[in-house]
Design a protein around this motif. Structure first.
Motif, short mmCIF file in Angstrom:
data_model
loop_
_atom_site.label_atom_id
_atom_site.label_comp_id
_atom_site.label_asym_id
_atom_site.label_seq_id
_atom_site.Cartn_x
_atom_site.Cartn_y
_atom_site.Cartn_z
N LEU A 99 0.81 -1.21 0.00
CA LEU A 99 0.00 0.00 0.00
C LEU A 99 0.85 1.27 0.00
CD1 LEU A 99 -2.78 -0.98 2.57
CD2 LEU A 99 -2.98 -0.82 0.09
N TYR A 100 1.99 1.21 0.71
CA TYR A 100 2.71 2.46 0.93
C TYR A 100 4.05 2.56 0.23
CZ TYR A 100 -0.99 3.14 4.28
OH TYR A 100 -2.23 3.29 4.85
N GLU A 101 4.46 1.53 -0.48
CA GLU A 101 5.75 1.58 -1.16
C GLU A 101 5.68 1.30 -2.64
OE1 GLU A 101 8.45 2.61 0.38
OE2 GLU A 101 7.60 2.63 2.40
N ARG A 142 5.25 3.12 -5.11
CA ARG A 142 5.90 4.09 -6.01
C ARG A 142 7.37 3.75 -6.23
NH1 ARG A 142 5.84 8.97 -1.54
NH2 ARG A 142 6.83 7.73 0.06
#
Lengths: 228, 228
Positions: free
Chosen positions: A144-146, A148
């Motif tokens: 979810l948070y990495e 990119r």
DNA sequence: CCTACCGATCGGTAGG
DNA sequence: CCTACCGATCGGTAGG
């Protein structure tokens, strides 16, 4: 699955032909698969705690009890390790989601009724919390948070898995919208629902009071209207 | 504030008072304060796009048109720059939130009625989307997704601002819960609400169809029950 | 998987 | 603010 194949290969006939069949380094071989899994586990944990860019491959190696160059024996580069963490997480999430739905359907059938949209929703939400907050729950937050930090191609693969995961929700949400239990523009409602659920990975403390059942109940109360 | 002090100190008496009323290099001096602001702006953008750890101070310097060492003239170190981005973002958010509430209260008063909890909620949600998705909207997402890169002390300061921001919501949510318009355990409901709102920073595309008013309307429909 | 190593980059500083 | 620079760390590799 690689665990299974590896485990099915005994490696302990050795007291049998002590003279003939030398140890064969069975212990070492079984480790081969385990080392990769171990790398994924510690990488997921560190990526989640510190972020991908702030975690060095040396950190990971050391947490797995290896030397600095060894992770590259298992993964081509750091990015590939990140992608593997995410894919592993999503595949596990898909399996758990399918298992939860199947179990609920079976149970309902045994009781002679079918699942309502609301019951499906409850099962999906509960399973989502399990994946997000239960044991081994570092993989999905990393996704979810990495994301990119992935290359465009890797992002495509992960996105395909994520689409599969969301696809299961769509008919359920559509039915809830049709019955008036879920209101607001369906596309936006889905994004906000996932936002509400996923955000829990940032604040949920298992040592605290609320259980996953508490969370699930709150979600139903918060998002669903009563049908009357 | 440092902008003010700097502007009041001339520093150019040297060709003395040739004509007496010369430009006074005002442009250059004004830049002094602007450079710091410019650094904050580009840092917010890059931190958001790439993450804190993946953004080098050289990236930031270059995006601000400086040489690699120059950011350290304005900020003690990279962490202090991150903290400044977050604090700037939160202070701006607090001001916008207060202004939005004040304007709504004034308008209601001019029309001879008071704000309902539901109307307060609408104003807060709309203002939140503005801060999160409107112009200069990189600061708050950086705060939301990079706070683990702060030192404990910096985290404390940012948390205080965040608490101030949330404090405005609390009585509104409490009133909505009392009237039955908002259901589920209040603490959990607040976290899930913020999750739903904040997640929009990850998917909202201003070039797309939905406006901030559309989002706000959907939030109200999705989260609030009708009172009847 | 380890040893030994390399080139590149990074945060930060002295001195102007 | 720039120039010139430093020590540390990082991802990754050759060769066993």
């Amino acid at each position: 699955m690689s665990i299974v194949t590896e485990l099915s290969e005994p490696s302990l006939h050795e007291p049998v032909r002590r003279a003939r069949g030398r140890p064969r380094k069975a212990v070492h071989e079984r480790d081969d698969g385990n080392r990769r899994q171990e790398l994924l586990r510690v990488a997921a944990r560190l990526f989640r705690q510190q972020g991908f860019a702030a975690t060095s491959t040396r950190d990971i190696a050391s947490a797995a009890g290896m030397r600095s160059g060894s992770p590259f024996y298992h993964f081509e580069n750091k990015e590939a390790l990140l992608a593997a963490v995410m894919q592993e997480g999503m595949q596990s999430a898909l399996q758990r989601q399918a298992a939860a739905m199947a179990a609920a359907v079976d149970l309902a059938a045994a009781q002679g009724h079918t699942l309502s949209a609301r019951e499906c929703f409850r099962v999906l939400v509960r399973s989502h919390f399990e994946v997000l907050l239960g044991p081994d729950s570092d993989f999905i937050p990393v996704m979810l948070y990495e994301w990119r930090s992935l290359s465009p191609e890797q992002r495509g693969e992960v996105n395909r898995l994520k689409d599969d995961y969301e696809a299961v929700w769509v008919p359920v949400l559509k039915a809830l919208h049709a019955s008036g239990e879920l209101q607001g523009e369906p596309g936006l409602a889905r994004m906000m629902l996932f936002g509400a659920l996923n955000w829990s990975a940032q604040w949920y403390d298992p040592a605290r009071e609320a259980t996953l059942d508490d969370l699930t109940r709150s979600v139903l109360q918060l998002f669903l209207k009563t049908t009357t």
